[in-house]
Scaffold this active site. Structure first.
Site, PDB file in Angstrom:
ATOM      1  CG  ASP A 151      -0.180  -0.819   2.613  1.00 11.37           C
ATOM      2  OD1 ASP A 151       0.853  -0.574   2.818  1.00 11.37           O
ATOM      3  OD2 ASP A 151      -1.382  -0.829   3.175  1.00 11.37           O
TER       4      ASP A 151
ATOM      5  CG  ASN B 100      -9.132  -1.846  11.596  1.00  6.91           C
ATOM      6  OD1 ASN B 100      -8.597  -1.810  11.616  1.00  6.91           O
ATOM      7  ND2 ASN B 100      -9.635   0.561  11.219  1.00  6.91           N
TER       8      ASN B 100
ATOM      9  CG  HIS C 103      -6.140  -1.877   8.585  1.00  6.66           C
ATOM     10  ND1 HIS C 103      -5.673  -0.738   8.325  1.00  6.66           N
ATOM     11  CD2 HIS C 103      -4.382  -2.808   8.788  1.00  6.66           C
ATOM     12  CE1 HIS C 103      -4.969  -0.578   9.537  1.00  6.66           C
ATOM     13  NE2 HIS C 103      -3.906  -1.266   9.683  1.00  6.66           N
TER      14      HIS C 103
ATOM     15  CD  GLU D  43      -8.889   1.314   7.645  1.00  5.95           C
ATOM     16  OE1 GLU D  43      -8.319   0.709   7.995  1.00  5.95           O
ATOM     17  OE2 GLU D  43      -8.067   2.295   7.555  1.00  5.95           O
TER      18      GLU D  43
HETATM   19  P1  PGA Z   1       2.160  -2.118  12.222  1.00  4.38           P
HETATM   20  O1  PGA Z   1       0.626  -1.695  11.755  1.00  4.38           O
HETATM   21  O2  PGA Z   1       2.963  -3.424  12.122  1.00  4.38           O
HETATM   22  O3  PGA Z   1       2.862  -0.526  12.470  1.00  4.38           O
HETATM   23  O4  PGA Z   1       0.705  -2.455  14.032  1.00  4.38           O
HETATM   24  C1  PGA Z   1       0.508  -2.670  11.274  1.00  4.38           C
HETATM   25  C2  PGA Z   1      -0.772  -2.194  10.433  1.00  4.38           C
HETATM   26  O5  PGA Z   1      -1.291  -1.174  10.720  1.00  4.38           O
HETATM   27  O6  PGA Z   1      -1.070  -3.637   8.939  1.00  4.38           O
END
Ligand code: PGA
Length: 237
Positions: A65, A124, A126, A131
């Site tokens: 992404d 959440n 995702h 999302e």
């Molecule tokens: P993080 O993010 O590794 O910074 O916790 C994970 C994500 O949002 O996919």
């Protein structure tokens, strides 16, 4: 090996990536950014330093992404450059970002499809920036980011924090031949439990991964799942 620490998690994942590329030097990898994979990239960097025979010059790397309307220094492309691409012999022309490639899914398919997708998970649920309530048959698309995602990543920005991104879709991920999802720390415990021990629901995009035949979930808090080994699960959640 039973993973107990973040360092062990990072080492295990780095070794799996190395084994994948040793077996198929021109493998297509989909790679995450964020705090969780940082240790994996640091471990890979150490392996690249210590083992001159490690050759990723043919390996194709696809960022999962990217933010839209982002200062270049805050972008995921810069993150991957700084933490992985420049620390290895990955050829820059073999690195791709959904923000720079039109028809990302088509390009992935033309290159033979993803061999391995490495994922983190948001609080959440995702995966990449899919999302909650993202359609499971989604391909690469633009999306607004949820407040919980913005809150979790606020400290990453020196400039204005973007609230829009482009991300591979859930179907893009599901088409990968193999998926490894990593999670670290107690803040991810509940969502990992809901995603992989509960129902498959678009409220928790990661839960769709339960349907993938070659998924490994690796954490440093006592939960692991391997759908390749007939759903063996050890959990202290
Ligand atoms: P993080 O993010 O590794 O910074 O916790 C994970 C994500 O949002 O996919």
């Amino acid at each position: 090996m039973h993973i107990q620490t973040y360092d062990q998690l990072s080492e295990q994942v780095a070794l799996k990536l190395i084994a994948t590329v040793n077996e198929k030097p021109n493998a297509c990898l989909a790679l995450p950014t964020g705090k969780t994979p940082l240790g994996t990239y640091q471990t890979l960097t150490r392996h690249f330093r210590q083992d001159p025979a490690l050759d990723w010059s043919k390996t194709r790397c696809f960022a999962l992404d990217e933010y839209l309307e982002i200062k270049e220094s805050d972008s995921f492309q810069t993150f991957l450059l700084e933490h992985l691409y420049q620390k290895s012999n990955i050829a820059i022309e073999n690195t791709f970002s959904p923000a720079q490639v039109v028809n990302y899914d088509e390009v992935i398919e033309q290159m033979g499809g993803l061999d391995l997708t490495l994922l983190g998970i948001g609080r959440n649920g995702h995966i990449a920036f899919n999302e909650p309530e993202t359609c499971p048959v989604s391909f690469t698309h633009c999306t607004w980011l949820e407040k919980s995602t913005l809150d979790a990543n606020r400290s990453d920005f020196t400039g204005k924090q973007p609230d829009k991104a482009i991300t591979v879709g859930i179907e893009t991920i599901m088409r990968s031949r193999r998926i490894i999802l990593i999670a670290s720390g107690s803040s991810k415990r509940d969502i990992v439990k809901q995603a992989f021990s509960g129902e498959v629901t678009s409220r928790i995009p990661a839960s769709f991964l339960q349907r993938h035949p070659n998924l490994q979930v690796l954490t440093d808090f006592g939960f692991s799942l391997d759908t390749t080994n007939s759903w063996q699960q050890s959990s202290s959640l």
